[in-house]
Write a protein that holds these residues in place. Structure first.
Motif, short mmCIF file in Angstrom:
data_model
loop_
_atom_site.label_atom_id
_atom_site.label_comp_id
_atom_site.label_asym_id
_atom_site.label_seq_id
_atom_site.Cartn_x
_atom_site.Cartn_y
_atom_site.Cartn_z
N ALA A 162 0.85 -1.19 0.00
CA ALA A 162 0.00 0.00 0.00
C ALA A 162 0.89 1.24 0.00
CB ALA A 162 -0.90 -0.02 1.22
N GLY B 255 3.66 -6.13 7.05
CA GLY B 255 4.83 -6.53 6.27
C GLY B 255 4.58 -7.76 5.39
N GLY B 256 3.33 -8.18 5.28
CA GLY B 256 3.02 -9.45 4.62
C GLY B 256 3.14 -9.47 3.10
N1 ASP Z 1 0.67 -2.74 3.65
C1 ASP Z 1 0.95 -3.76 4.63
C2 ASP Z 1 1.69 -3.15 5.81
O1 ASP Z 1 1.99 -1.96 5.80
C3 ASP Z 1 1.68 -4.92 4.05
C4 ASP Z 1 3.08 -4.60 3.56
O2 ASP Z 1 3.45 -3.44 3.40
O3 ASP Z 1 3.84 -5.53 3.34
O4 ASP Z 1 1.98 -3.83 6.76
#
Ligand code: ASP
Ligand code: MG
Length: 430
Positions: free
Chosen positions: A60, A170-171
């Motif tokens: 995102a 972080g996925g």
């Molecule tokens: N947008 C999600 C997050 O900020 C997934 C990602 O960035 O990997 O955790």
């Protein structure tokens, strides 16, 4: 077409290796505004023009996910998990759709998919779903039509409830690596705001060294002990399927860091790969529990059933038939774990439960430790010289971790890194 089932790793429809296919993942800062998105679009087009089959996974934009989570909590103190996933999964839809538009304007064909459309099938656990299968046929078809494919990161669909699920913060790394495995990609490139994997957090150790190569094993230990460069789960999947990974900067050219099988990388002089730290955990002690079979099993079985991830367990040798069990766990799980531990302690006739959130964990990681005695002693010595007291120690064959006071974490990382700098330099020059 075969589907392999592995324990604890997603089963992947093996579509065979696809030479020339590359999965390119871009993190939130790499797509922070529409100009940056257009630059990512140009980069994907360039790779496509060079003849690659391109699958991109975008996070995102910027702080979109934080903002969506903030909105959820503004509406509800404990957002409904299904609706939470419906909400936070939209951030990735925005960035990937915008990037696909930009690619069209550059005269190339592109198509963006949600996780569900891309065939990312998960279990039914909202907000921390695990990929159980990848059915990448739709992506394969789009690639065959010479399109650039964009996949919304960090989300999938549950095979049992058919609801949208997300993987936890972080996925998107996990999406990228799972797709690289399923599609038999040549490599999975993780584009981020740092030029690679470093021997310590450069914000704490400004002259930390960038590693050219790291083994899966080392990277797993580094991620599990606090390095934030890639999500832990994504490295587990990469190792299981032998996905060649490269972490590199979106903004500056450079070779980045390759992550792969130890035997495939040039790691001869590898003793130390890095010093990591983690301030997200708390120390918990259950004091004065009876020293008899089954006590530890009961405590940790209940915590596991509640989904609490425990680390660094120690039990002292008992006195007068009583023992103290200490361990570390995520601070964010304390509200769930605390009442449970109070009850367990009372049931077991223990004296009390103590929690301490002001701790940090400092870890030293390196595959060469296996054959180099004295590494742990050198680490303890470096901490002692800095006047830093060690509260808990735990080790694996390639890691030594120490719990210390949180206030001392930066000094500790610097002291340990300084002690091992010569090894790190040797490795980078190798
Ligand atoms: N947008 C999600 C997050 O900020 C997934 C990602 O960035 O990997 O955790
Ligand atoms: Mg992110």
């Amino acid at each position: 077409m075969t589907t392999l089932h592995f324990e604890a790793v997603p089963s992947v429809q093996l579509l065979g290796r696809t030479p020339g296919l590359v999965v390119m993942k871009f993190g939130g800062t790499s797509v922070g505004d529409t100009d940056k998105l257009k630059r990512v679009a140009a980069r994907l087009v360039a790779a496509h023009e060079e003849g690659a089959k391109v699958v991109a996974v975008l996070s995102a934009m910027g702080h979109t996910t934080d903002e969506l989570i903030r909105l959820a909590h503004e509406v509800s103190p404990e957002p409904h998990p299904r609706e939470y996933d419906m909400l936070v999964s939209t951030g990735e839809r925005i960035s990937n759709a915008l990037c696909a538009m930009a690619i069209h304007d550059l005269g190339h064909e592109a198509v963006s998919f949600t996780g569900s459309q891309a065939g990312i099938v998960t279990d039914a656990s909202h907000t921390r779903a695990k990929i159980v299968e990848v059915r990448a046929t739709r992506i394969h078809d789009a690639l065959a039509e010479n399109r650039i494919v964009l996949v919304a990161g960090f989300q999938g669909v549950s095979s049992s409830t058919h609801d949208v699920t997300t993987f936890g913060r972080g996925g998107s790394d996990t999406t990228a690596v799972a797709l690289a495995a399923a599609l038999g990609a040549d490599a999975c490139e993780i584009f981020t705001d740092v030029p690679g994997v470093f021997t310590a957090d450069p914000r704490i150790v400004p002259d930390a060294l960038k590693l050219d190569t790291v083994s899966y094993e080392e990277m797993l230990e580094m991620s599990a002990s606090g390095a934030k460069v890639m999500a832990l789960r994504s490295i587990e999947i990469a190792r299981s399927y032998g996905v060649r990974l490269r972490v590199r900067s979106t903004f500056v050219d450079g070779a980045g860091t390759w992550i792969g099988e130890e035997g495939d990388l040039v790691l001869e002089k590898a003793i130390i790969s890095g010093v990591t730290h983690d301030t997200s955990e708390a120390k918990v002690s259950i004091i004065g529990v009876p020293d008899r079979p089954g006590v530890a099993a009961q405590v940790f079985r209940e915590l596991a059933a509640a989904g609490v991830n425990i680390d660094m367990i120690v039990q002292n040798s008992s006195r007068d038939g009583e023992a103290t069990i200490s361990f570390t766990m995520p601070k964010t799980d304390l509200p769930v774990a605390r009442p449970m531990l109070e009850r367990l302690c009372a049931d077991l006739g223990g004296a009390q439960v103590e929690q301490d959130a002001d701790i940090a964990k400092v870890s030293l990681i390196g595959a060469g430790m296996k054959s180099h005695p004295g590494v742990a002693a050198d680490m303890f010595d470096a901490l002692a010289e800095a006047g830093i007291n060690i509260e808990i120690i735990s080790t694996s064959s390639i890691r030594v971790s120490c719990v210390i006071r949180a206030a001392e974490v930066e000094r500790a990382v610097r002291a340990v890194h300084e002690r091992f700098r010569a090894y790190a330099e040797e490795r980078v020059r190798a």
